[in-house]
Design an enzyme around this catalytic site. Structure first.
Site, PDB file in Angstrom:
ATOM      1  N   GLU A   1       0.830  -1.221   0.000  1.00 47.36           N
ATOM      2  CA  GLU A   1       0.000   0.000   0.000  1.00 47.36           C
ATOM      3  C   GLU A   1       0.861   1.266   0.000  1.00 47.36           C
ATOM      4  O   GLU A   1       1.685   1.452   0.897  1.00 47.36           O
ATOM      5  CB  GLU A   1      -0.922  -0.004   1.231  1.00 47.36           C
ATOM      6  CG  GLU A   1      -1.905   1.146   1.208  1.00 47.36           C
ATOM      7  CD  GLU A   1      -2.899   1.140   2.371  1.00 47.36           C
ATOM      8  OE1 GLU A   1      -3.116   0.081   2.978  1.00 47.36           O
ATOM      9  OE2 GLU A   1      -3.435   2.215   2.663  1.00 47.36           O
TER      10      GLU A   1
ATOM     11  N   LYS B   1      -7.491  -0.668  11.381  1.00 48.61           N
ATOM     12  CA  LYS B   1      -6.862  -1.110  10.128  1.00 48.61           C
ATOM     13  C   LYS B   1      -5.633  -0.240   9.849  1.00 48.61           C
ATOM     14  O   LYS B   1      -4.579  -0.731   9.440  1.00 48.61           O
ATOM     15  CB  LYS B   1      -7.871  -1.028   8.979  1.00 48.61           C
ATOM     16  CG  LYS B   1      -7.396  -1.627   7.663  1.00 48.61           C
ATOM     17  CD  LYS B   1      -6.597  -0.663   6.800  1.00 48.61           C
ATOM     18  CE  LYS B   1      -6.167  -1.301   5.485  1.00 48.61           C
ATOM     19  NZ  LYS B   1      -5.291  -0.412   4.691  1.00 48.61           N
TER      20      LYS B   1
ATOM     21  N   ASP C   1       3.985 -14.158  11.640  1.00 39.96           N
ATOM     22  CA  ASP C   1       2.650 -14.517  11.181  1.00 39.96           C
ATOM     23  C   ASP C   1       1.710 -13.336  11.435  1.00 39.96           C
ATOM     24  O   ASP C   1       1.220 -13.147  12.548  1.00 39.96           O
ATOM     25  CB  ASP C   1       2.203 -15.769  11.950  1.00 39.96           C
ATOM     26  CG  ASP C   1       0.885 -16.326  11.477  1.00 39.96           C
ATOM     27  OD1 ASP C   1       0.096 -15.564  10.904  1.00 39.96           O
ATOM     28  OD2 ASP C   1       0.648 -17.516  11.718  1.00 39.96           O
TER      29      ASP C   1
ATOM     30  N   HIS D   1      -2.468  10.723  -0.799  1.00 38.48           N
ATOM     31  CA  HIS D   1      -2.648   9.424  -1.447  1.00 38.48           C
ATOM     32  C   HIS D   1      -2.729   9.516  -2.954  1.00 38.48           C
ATOM     33  O   HIS D   1      -2.333   8.600  -3.647  1.00 38.48           O
ATOM     34  CB  HIS D   1      -3.960   8.790  -0.941  1.00 38.48           C
ATOM     35  CG  HIS D   1      -3.754   7.901   0.229  1.00 38.48           C
ATOM     36  ND1 HIS D   1      -4.350   6.679   0.358  1.00 38.48           N
ATOM     37  CD2 HIS D   1      -2.996   8.037   1.330  1.00 38.48           C
ATOM     38  CE1 HIS D   1      -3.982   6.118   1.481  1.00 38.48           C
ATOM     39  NE2 HIS D   1      -3.165   6.933   2.100  1.00 38.48           N
TER      40      HIS D   1
HETATM   41  P1  NDP Z   1       9.310 -22.854  15.679  1.00 42.98           P
HETATM   42  O1  NDP Z   1       8.866 -24.160  16.204  1.00 42.98           O
HETATM   43  O2  NDP Z   1       9.902 -22.788  14.314  1.00 42.98           O
HETATM   44  O3  NDP Z   1      10.337 -22.145  16.692  1.00 42.98           O
HETATM   45  C1  NDP Z   1      10.320 -22.341  18.053  1.00 42.98           C
HETATM   46  C2  NDP Z   1      11.477 -23.252  18.412  1.00 42.98           C
HETATM   47  O4  NDP Z   1      12.735 -22.598  18.152  1.00 42.98           O
HETATM   48  C3  NDP Z   1      11.520 -23.568  19.895  1.00 42.98           C
HETATM   49  O5  NDP Z   1      10.607 -24.567  20.217  1.00 42.98           O
HETATM   50  C4  NDP Z   1      12.986 -23.963  20.068  1.00 42.98           C
HETATM   51  O6  NDP Z   1      13.106 -25.314  19.613  1.00 42.98           O
HETATM   52  C5  NDP Z   1      13.716 -23.096  19.055  1.00 42.98           C
HETATM   53  N1  NDP Z   1      14.446 -21.943  19.636  1.00 42.98           N
HETATM   54  C6  NDP Z   1      15.759 -21.648  19.393  1.00 42.98           C
HETATM   55  N2  NDP Z   1      16.110 -20.538  20.047  1.00 42.98           N
HETATM   56  C7  NDP Z   1      15.035 -20.114  20.747  1.00 42.98           C
HETATM   57  C8  NDP Z   1      14.793 -19.000  21.605  1.00 42.98           C
HETATM   58  N3  NDP Z   1      15.727 -18.079  21.901  1.00 42.98           N
HETATM   59  N4  NDP Z   1      13.559 -18.840  22.126  1.00 42.98           N
HETATM   60  C9  NDP Z   1      12.572 -19.728  21.834  1.00 42.98           C
HETATM   61  N5  NDP Z   1      12.752 -20.815  21.041  1.00 42.98           N
HETATM   62  C10 NDP Z   1      13.969 -21.000  20.474  1.00 42.98           C
HETATM   63  O7  NDP Z   1       8.135 -21.795  15.617  1.00 42.98           O
HETATM   64  P2  NDP Z   1       7.111 -21.254  16.705  1.00 42.98           P
HETATM   65  O8  NDP Z   1       6.856 -22.205  17.806  1.00 42.98           O
HETATM   66  O9  NDP Z   1       7.539 -19.875  17.056  1.00 42.98           O
HETATM   67  O10 NDP Z   1       5.777 -21.165  15.818  1.00 42.98           O
HETATM   68  C11 NDP Z   1       5.611 -20.158  14.858  1.00 42.98           C
HETATM   69  C12 NDP Z   1       5.003 -20.713  13.600  1.00 42.98           C
HETATM   70  O11 NDP Z   1       3.780 -21.376  13.897  1.00 42.98           O
HETATM   71  C13 NDP Z   1       4.659 -19.646  12.609  1.00 42.98           C
HETATM   72  O12 NDP Z   1       5.166 -20.041  11.352  1.00 42.98           O
HETATM   73  C14 NDP Z   1       3.128 -19.646  12.577  1.00 42.98           C
HETATM   74  O13 NDP Z   1       2.652 -19.257  11.313  1.00 42.98           O
HETATM   75  C15 NDP Z   1       2.804 -21.069  12.893  1.00 42.98           C
HETATM   76  N6  NDP Z   1       1.482 -21.402  13.411  1.00 42.98           N
HETATM   77  C16 NDP Z   1       0.568 -20.465  13.838  1.00 42.98           C
HETATM   78  C17 NDP Z   1      -0.672 -20.850  14.319  1.00 42.98           C
HETATM   79  C18 NDP Z   1      -1.604 -19.789  14.833  1.00 42.98           C
HETATM   80  O14 NDP Z   1      -1.223 -18.644  14.978  1.00 42.98           O
HETATM   81  N7  NDP Z   1      -2.863 -20.113  15.128  1.00 42.98           N
HETATM   82  C19 NDP Z   1      -1.052 -22.253  14.373  1.00 42.98           C
HETATM   83  C20 NDP Z   1       0.011 -23.159  13.982  1.00 42.98           C
HETATM   84  C21 NDP Z   1       1.216 -22.744  13.503  1.00 42.98           C
HETATM   85  P3  NDP Z   1      14.215 -26.359  20.148  1.00 42.98           P
HETATM   86  O15 NDP Z   1      13.756 -26.818  21.475  1.00 42.98           O
HETATM   87  O16 NDP Z   1      14.202 -27.398  19.107  1.00 42.98           O
HETATM   88  O17 NDP Z   1      15.515 -25.569  20.210  1.00 42.98           O
END
Ligand code: NDP
Length: 380
Positions: free
Chosen positions: A34, A218, A234, A332
């Site tokens: 936009e 918005k 997201d 705009h």
């Molecule tokens: P990820 O699972 O990709 O990332 C989180 C993981 O990263 C943690 O579990 C941990 O895993 C690792 N990690 C490494 N460093 C850190 C840190 N400093 N702090 C926290 N975690 C760390 O993604 P998210 O859990 O963040 O989920 C986001 C995704 O989920 C987005 O793509 C979203 O679109 C999607 N989503 C959204 C929904 C909704 O909003 N309703 C529903 C379902 C999915 P480890 O223990 O392996 O190191």
């Protein structure tokens, strides 16, 4: 990253400037189609900067996950049973929660909500509060919910149906505030104090009228979404949280408040849920998002959320200032004319000239843009 891909679809990647938040300077990465959003946001940040910029903060990154429990004979007994095992349940979640626990996050609390007499009978909804540290945390909390389900079913005697995070992440709020001196707001036609009053009048309409609040919010999300998208987060999750939060008292309302102090200066504050991270999701997989995070350089997901709140406040100010003074079309229309010139097939170097002709003729229409483009092609 996704399924059934046929190509890539690129959008402009811009930087909003002039942001000073908690005495730190930021360049704000924004991905948005936009026109005017980035310019308006940067202009607003410049005015806030004159009084020191924004103050902003956010809650600990605690997400809420829900387990829907059905087929329970006695809701009170099931509630009691689950709560009496609270410590064991939290410990079991943390044992399987991976590096988030080592980083100081993990399961924080369990709450139970009771729904009686629904269309499908009675149910309990268990809320897990889970600190996701620097991640948005959807995957992390969904895994925790699925992992704990067998224990919850065994303890309660019920059947778990849904296990999913809530996007109404109202344990993870971010807020920002700032001040603009009235004299900064002087226009050709009005003294600053009048502009302050007009801005407050506009803001009050958004507080009391959902039809206006939807548009007001918005405008806020124009800035927040652009930054959320740039950083690979997201934006649908942030949108859902923002609008649900705007309805928390039963009537959809504004996410900001604007008022004046005794010297007539304008003050604004925003507060909204902001579930976004600096690790995980697309921030890990998308090179553009990684670059955006590096440019912004937040030290934590909490800092990212605070900055996003300040961006939302700036964007909101820019919109209501324009609406309460010149109207937004003046700014705009030049951008709109640019888009029409491009849509009419103008070469990039011809766009400024075509835009000027459309403005001079007072005709910012696709048909006119096509006519000029045709004329130029015939002339060359
Ligand atoms: P990820 O699972 O990709 O990332 C989180 C993981 O990263 C943690 O579990 C941990 O895993 C690792 N990690 C490494 N460093 C850190 C840190 N400093 N702090 C926290 N975690 C760390 O993604 P998210 O859990 O963040 O989920 C986001 C995704 O989920 C987005 O793509 C979203 O679109 C999607 N989503 C959204 C929904 C909704 O909003 N309703 C529903 C379902 C999915 P480890 O223990 O392996 O190191």
């Amino acid at each position: 990253m996704i399924e059934n891909v046929i190509g890539r679809y690129s959008l402009p990647f811009a930087l909003a400037t002039n942001f000073r938040i908690n005495e730190r300077d930021y360049l704000i990465p924004m991905v948005i189609e936009e026109p005017s959003v980035v310019a308006a946001c940067s202009y607003a940040a410049k005015l806030f900067r004159k009084t020191g910029g924004f103050s902003a903060s956010s809650d600990e990154p605690v997400m809420i996950g829900q387990i829907q429990l059905l087929d329970l004979r006695d809701l009170a007994k099931a509630t009691e049973a689950i709560l009496s095992h609270r410590a064991d349940i939290l410990a079991e979640i943390n044992a399987g929660a991976g590096s988030i626990v080592e980083r100081g996050g993990g399961a924080r609390d369990l709450k139970i909500r009771k729904f009686e007499g629904s269309r499908i009978g009675n149910m309990l909804v268990i809320h897990l509060h889970f600190d996701t540290r620097d991640a948005m945390g959807a995957n992390a909390i969904n895994s925790a919910l699925e992992g704990i389900t067998p224990s919850i079913e065994r303890i309660s005697g019920g059947r778990a149906n849904l296990r999913i995070l809530s996007n109404l992440s109202d344990r993870r709020l971010a807020w920002a505030s700032g001040m603009i001196e009235a004299e900064t707001l002087v226009t050709e036609g009005a003294p600053g104090v009048k502009v302050v009053d007009a801005i407050i009048e506009a803001a009050v309409l958004a507080e009391i009228d959902p039809y206006r609040a939807a548009t007001h919010n918005k405008g806020i999300m124009n800035g927040i979404d652009a930054m959320i998208m740039a950083t690979g987060n997201d934006w649908r999750a942030v949108e859902a949280g923002a609008h649900a939060y705007a309805s928390r008292d039963g009537q959809y309302t504004s996410l900001t408040r604007w008022w004046k102090d005794e010297d007539g200066n304008l003050h604004g504050r925003i507060e909204l849920p902001l579930a976004a991270g600096i690790v995980g999701g697309a921030t890990r997989a998308h090179r553009g998002a990684q670059a955006a995070v590096r440019i912004l350089s937040p030290r934590s997901a909490r800092e990212l959320a605070s900055v996003a709140a300040a961006v939302g406040l700036a964007q909101n100010f820019a919109a209501i200032r324009a609406l309460a003074t010149d109207g937004i079309q003046r700014g705009h229309m030049r951008m709109h004319a640019r888009q029409l010139a491009l849509a009419a097939g103008a070469a990039a170097e011809d766009v400024p000239g075509i835009v000027q002709r459309m403005i001079d003729a007072g005709s910012i229409r696709l048909a006119y843009a096509k006519e000029i483009v045709k004329e130029r092609k015939q002339g060359s």
